[in-house]
Design an enzyme around this catalytic site. Structure first.
Site, PDB file in Angstrom:
ATOM      1  N   THR A  11       1.063   5.289  61.024  1.00  0.00           N
ATOM      2  CA  THR A  11       2.000   5.788  62.039  1.00  0.00           C
ATOM      3  C   THR A  11       2.296   4.766  63.133  1.00  0.00           C
ATOM      4  O   THR A  11       3.110   5.034  64.012  1.00  0.00           O
ATOM      5  CB  THR A  11       1.428   7.059  62.704  1.00  0.00           C
ATOM      6  OG1 THR A  11       0.115   6.754  63.173  1.00  0.00           O
ATOM      7  CG2 THR A  11       1.389   8.231  61.750  1.00  0.00           C
ATOM      8  N   ARG A  35      -0.476  11.769  63.534  1.00  0.00           N
ATOM      9  CA  ARG A  35       0.746  12.187  64.233  1.00  0.00           C
ATOM     10  C   ARG A  35       1.845  12.568  63.245  1.00  0.00           C
ATOM     11  O   ARG A  35       2.467  11.712  62.621  1.00  0.00           O
ATOM     12  CB  ARG A  35       1.189  11.083  65.197  1.00  0.00           C
ATOM     13  CG  ARG A  35       0.305  11.021  66.437  1.00  0.00           C
ATOM     14  CD  ARG A  35       0.553   9.812  67.277  1.00  0.00           C
ATOM     15  NE  ARG A  35       0.036   8.580  66.696  1.00  0.00           N
ATOM     16  CZ  ARG A  35       0.098   7.395  67.284  1.00  0.00           C
ATOM     17  NH1 ARG A  35       0.660   7.280  68.466  1.00  0.00           N
ATOM     18  NH2 ARG A  35      -0.391   6.321  66.688  1.00  0.00           N
ATOM     19  N   SER A 138     -11.682  -7.256  61.733  1.00  0.00           N
ATOM     20  CA  SER A 138     -11.238  -7.846  63.008  1.00  0.00           C
ATOM     21  C   SER A 138     -12.068  -9.089  63.250  1.00  0.00           C
ATOM     22  O   SER A 138     -13.185  -9.197  62.728  1.00  0.00           O
ATOM     23  CB  SER A 138     -11.468  -6.864  64.149  1.00  0.00           C
ATOM     24  OG  SER A 138     -11.301  -7.499  65.409  1.00  0.00           O
ATOM     25  N   TYR A 151     -17.391  -1.366  69.524  1.00  0.00           N
ATOM     26  CA  TYR A 151     -16.229  -1.707  68.681  1.00  0.00           C
ATOM     27  C   TYR A 151     -16.603  -2.873  67.751  1.00  0.00           C
ATOM     28  O   TYR A 151     -16.337  -2.820  66.558  1.00  0.00           O
ATOM     29  CB  TYR A 151     -14.999  -2.064  69.531  1.00  0.00           C
ATOM     30  CG  TYR A 151     -13.815  -2.482  68.680  1.00  0.00           C
ATOM     31  CD1 TYR A 151     -13.192  -1.563  67.830  1.00  0.00           C
ATOM     32  CD2 TYR A 151     -13.346  -3.787  68.680  1.00  0.00           C
ATOM     33  CE1 TYR A 151     -12.120  -1.949  67.017  1.00  0.00           C
ATOM     34  CE2 TYR A 151     -12.284  -4.177  67.879  1.00  0.00           C
ATOM     35  CZ  TYR A 151     -11.672  -3.249  67.049  1.00  0.00           C
ATOM     36  OH  TYR A 151     -10.622  -3.624  66.235  1.00  0.00           O
ATOM     37  N   LYS A 155     -16.789  -3.043  63.583  1.00  0.00           N
ATOM     38  CA  LYS A 155     -16.068  -3.998  62.735  1.00  0.00           C
ATOM     39  C   LYS A 155     -17.036  -4.912  61.970  1.00  0.00           C
ATOM     40  O   LYS A 155     -16.719  -5.363  60.867  1.00  0.00           O
ATOM     41  CB  LYS A 155     -15.061  -4.797  63.576  1.00  0.00           C
ATOM     42  CG  LYS A 155     -13.872  -3.949  64.043  1.00  0.00           C
ATOM     43  CD  LYS A 155     -13.071  -3.401  62.843  1.00  0.00           C
ATOM     44  CE  LYS A 155     -11.857  -2.623  63.255  1.00  0.00           C
ATOM     45  NZ  LYS A 155     -11.017  -2.181  62.117  1.00  0.00           N
ATOM     46  N   LEU A 183      -5.902 -11.156  68.181  1.00  0.00           N
ATOM     47  CA  LEU A 183      -5.096 -10.238  69.005  1.00  0.00           C
ATOM     48  C   LEU A 183      -3.721  -9.955  68.392  1.00  0.00           C
ATOM     49  O   LEU A 183      -2.919 -10.870  68.193  1.00  0.00           O
ATOM     50  CB  LEU A 183      -4.938 -10.825  70.404  1.00  0.00           C
ATOM     51  CG  LEU A 183      -6.237 -10.816  71.219  1.00  0.00           C
ATOM     52  CD1 LEU A 183      -6.191 -11.854  72.321  1.00  0.00           C
ATOM     53  CD2 LEU A 183      -6.516  -9.426  71.785  1.00  0.00           C
TER      54      LEU A 183
HETATM   55  P1  NDP Z   1      -2.504   1.036  66.507  1.00  0.00           P
HETATM   56  O1  NDP Z   1      -3.151   1.780  67.611  1.00  0.00           O
HETATM   57  O2  NDP Z   1      -1.102   0.593  66.695  1.00  0.00           O
HETATM   58  O3  NDP Z   1      -2.628   1.847  65.138  1.00  0.00           O
HETATM   59  C1  NDP Z   1      -3.802   2.543  64.801  1.00  0.00           C
HETATM   60  C2  NDP Z   1      -3.512   3.446  63.617  1.00  0.00           C
HETATM   61  O4  NDP Z   1      -4.725   4.088  63.221  1.00  0.00           O
HETATM   62  C3  NDP Z   1      -2.501   4.535  63.952  1.00  0.00           C
HETATM   63  O5  NDP Z   1      -1.614   4.698  62.888  1.00  0.00           O
HETATM   64  C4  NDP Z   1      -3.370   5.766  64.116  1.00  0.00           C
HETATM   65  O6  NDP Z   1      -2.646   6.920  63.694  1.00  0.00           O
HETATM   66  C5  NDP Z   1      -4.496   5.479  63.134  1.00  0.00           C
HETATM   67  N1  NDP Z   1      -5.698   6.217  63.492  1.00  0.00           N
HETATM   68  C6  NDP Z   1      -6.481   6.047  64.592  1.00  0.00           C
HETATM   69  N2  NDP Z   1      -7.453   6.958  64.609  1.00  0.00           N
HETATM   70  C7  NDP Z   1      -7.281   7.743  63.505  1.00  0.00           C
HETATM   71  C8  NDP Z   1      -7.951   8.877  62.984  1.00  0.00           C
HETATM   72  N3  NDP Z   1      -9.016   9.411  63.599  1.00  0.00           N
HETATM   73  N4  NDP Z   1      -7.506   9.408  61.828  1.00  0.00           N
HETATM   74  C9  NDP Z   1      -6.419   8.901  61.211  1.00  0.00           C
HETATM   75  N5  NDP Z   1      -5.742   7.833  61.640  1.00  0.00           N
HETATM   76  C10 NDP Z   1      -6.163   7.264  62.793  1.00  0.00           C
HETATM   77  O7  NDP Z   1      -3.450  -0.253  66.275  1.00  0.00           O
HETATM   78  P2  NDP Z   1      -3.392  -1.450  65.194  1.00  0.00           P
HETATM   79  O8  NDP Z   1      -2.251  -1.329  64.283  1.00  0.00           O
HETATM   80  O9  NDP Z   1      -3.562  -2.691  65.957  1.00  0.00           O
HETATM   81  O10 NDP Z   1      -4.764  -1.173  64.438  1.00  0.00           O
HETATM   82  C11 NDP Z   1      -4.877  -1.065  63.034  1.00  0.00           C
HETATM   83  C12 NDP Z   1      -6.204  -1.659  62.586  1.00  0.00           C
HETATM   84  O11 NDP Z   1      -6.227  -3.040  62.902  1.00  0.00           O
HETATM   85  C13 NDP Z   1      -7.414  -1.032  63.259  1.00  0.00           C
HETATM   86  O12 NDP Z   1      -8.441  -0.881  62.295  1.00  0.00           O
HETATM   87  C14 NDP Z   1      -7.818  -2.090  64.298  1.00  0.00           C
HETATM   88  O13 NDP Z   1      -9.180  -2.031  64.597  1.00  0.00           O
HETATM   89  C15 NDP Z   1      -7.445  -3.348  63.538  1.00  0.00           C
HETATM   90  N6  NDP Z   1      -7.269  -4.529  64.350  1.00  0.00           N
HETATM   91  C16 NDP Z   1      -6.361  -4.543  65.392  1.00  0.00           C
HETATM   92  C17 NDP Z   1      -6.217  -5.698  66.148  1.00  0.00           C
HETATM   93  C18 NDP Z   1      -5.308  -5.750  67.332  1.00  0.00           C
HETATM   94  O14 NDP Z   1      -5.466  -6.675  68.171  1.00  0.00           O
HETATM   95  N7  NDP Z   1      -4.319  -4.853  67.462  1.00  0.00           N
HETATM   96  C19 NDP Z   1      -6.968  -6.916  65.830  1.00  0.00           C
HETATM   97  C20 NDP Z   1      -7.875  -6.777  64.725  1.00  0.00           C
HETATM   98  C21 NDP Z   1      -7.991  -5.637  64.015  1.00  0.00           C
HETATM   99  P3  NDP Z   1      -2.666   8.350  64.413  1.00  0.00           P
HETATM  100  O15 NDP Z   1      -2.915   8.124  65.877  1.00  0.00           O
HETATM  101  O16 NDP Z   1      -1.307   8.928  64.102  1.00  0.00           O
HETATM  102  O17 NDP Z   1      -3.758   9.088  63.732  1.00  0.00           O
HETATM  103  C1  8X3 Z   2      -8.958  -6.185  67.919  1.00  0.00           C
HETATM  104  C2  8X3 Z   2      -9.019  -7.543  68.524  1.00  0.00           C
HETATM  105  O1  8X3 Z   2     -10.247  -8.996  70.234  1.00  0.00           O
HETATM  106  O2  8X3 Z   2      -9.579  -6.776  70.937  1.00  0.00           O
HETATM  107  O3  8X3 Z   2      -9.868  -6.020  66.885  1.00  0.00           O
HETATM  108  O4  8X3 Z   2     -11.409  -7.061  69.426  1.00  0.00           O
HETATM  109  S1  8X3 Z   2     -10.122  -7.594  69.828  1.00  0.00           S
END
Ligand code: NDP
Ligand code: 8X3
Length: 250
Positions: A11, A35, A138, A151, A155, A183
């Site tokens: 989403t 969502r 991550s 966190y 990971k 990031l």
């Molecule tokens: P967003 O917050 O944009 O997306 C997170 C997604 O996870 C949403 O679609 C959300 O959907 C879903 N989600 C969260 N909690 C739940 C739940 N309990 N059940 C089902 N779905 C869930 O973040 P990102 O796209 O950045 O994150 C995606 C992945 O990438 C994560 O695992 C994050 O740890 C990882 N990551 C992100 C980084 C960053 O800097 N952004 C860096 C490294 C890794 P909804 O709320 O609709 O349920």
């Molecule tokens: C997300 C990147 O640096 O905030 O996994 O942990 S950081």
């Protein structure tokens, strides 16, 4: 028939961008998240390009995961690619000031959620003697940083599970890959800072962060290699970032 991918956390951010690139490449999609309205909107848009079904569930709720995956129609029962992406950070505090509800959320969603979904889908891959699991870790799973504690632990667990899956599923011809971004500018920091969008913006100010589309492009590259090629572990930073905390901000 075209391949079918199951993407958790579709989403927003990385999951949504991955759904978009897969749809362009005619991969059939099972998209999940909590969502509902966002899932509906994605279905409306992407079903112009490929077959799409959506499953609304919380990955941390075992019964919801099992029920949702058991409800898949026959023509979506075979899953070629699982992208374990759903997850977030909740809070950024020292261990002594940490909020236990935040700890529970991160361990329940990022670790147990990934396990619940994988447990429900792996038997389908074993049956086919084929499949690809992409786990989104991550750099926080490679290096701890101050205030990242739980966190980072979640990971590090994803990294360990990624490696374990590759060992255990090797006999079934199933590919397993971990992708570990630095990031990425998504809703991630809005969630981490509980809707404090001003604070969230500061995370991405002063340099060019990775975009969700950059990671989706990498996921797409990984899953489109010939079957005998498995990119097992991939770490990707923005050019301005050299470690979890060293960022060349202007
Ligand atoms: P967003 O917050 O944009 O997306 C997170 C997604 O996870 C949403 O679609 C959300 O959907 C879903 N989600 C969260 N909690 C739940 C739940 N309990 N059940 C089902 N779905 C869930 O973040 P990102 O796209 O950045 O994150 C995606 C992945 O990438 C994560 O695992 C994050 O740890 C990882 N990551 C992100 C980084 C960053 O800097 N952004 C860096 C490294 C890794 P909804 O709320 O609709 O349920
Ligand atoms: C997300 C990147 O640096 O905030 O996994 O942990 S950081």
């Amino acid at each position: 028939m075209n391949k079918t991918a199951f993407i958790t956390g579709a989403t927003s951010g990385i999951g949504k961008a991955t759904a978009e690139i897969f749809a362009k490449n005619k991969i059939r999609l099972i998209l999940s998240g909590r969502r509902k309205e966002r899932l509906e909107s994605l279905q409306n848009t992407l079903s112009k390009l490929t077959d799409v079904i959506t499953l609304q569930f919380d990955v941390s709720k075992r019964s919801q995961v099992e029920k949702a995956i058991a409800s898949l129609p026959e023509n979506f029962s075979q899953i070629d690619i699982l992208v374990n992406n759903a997850g977030n950070a909740h809070g950024l505090s020292t261990i002594q000031d940490g909020n236990i509800d935040d700890w529970d959320a991160m361990l329940d969603i990022n670790v147990k959620g990934l396990l619940y979904v994988s447990k429900a889908i792996i038997p389908k891959m074993i049956k086919e003697n084929s499949g690809f699991i992409v786990n989104i870790g991550s750099i926080a799973g490679k290096e701890v940083y101050a205030n990242g504690n739980v966190y980072c632990a979640s990971k590090f667990a994803v990294d360990a599970l990624n490696k374990s899956m590759r060992l255990d599923l090797n006999q079934y011809n199933i590919r397993v890959a971990g992708i570990h971004p630095g990031l990425v500018e998504t809703e991630f920091s809005d969630v981490r800072f509980k809707g404090d969008t001003e604070r969230a913006k500061t995370v991405y100010n002063g340099y060019k962060a990775l975009q969700a589309e950059d990671i989706a492009d990498i996921i797409n590259f990984v899953i489109t290699r010939p079957y005998h090629v498995n990119i097992e572990d991939l770490v990707v930073y923005p050019t301005a970032q050299a470690s979890a905390t060293l960022i060349n901000k202007k």
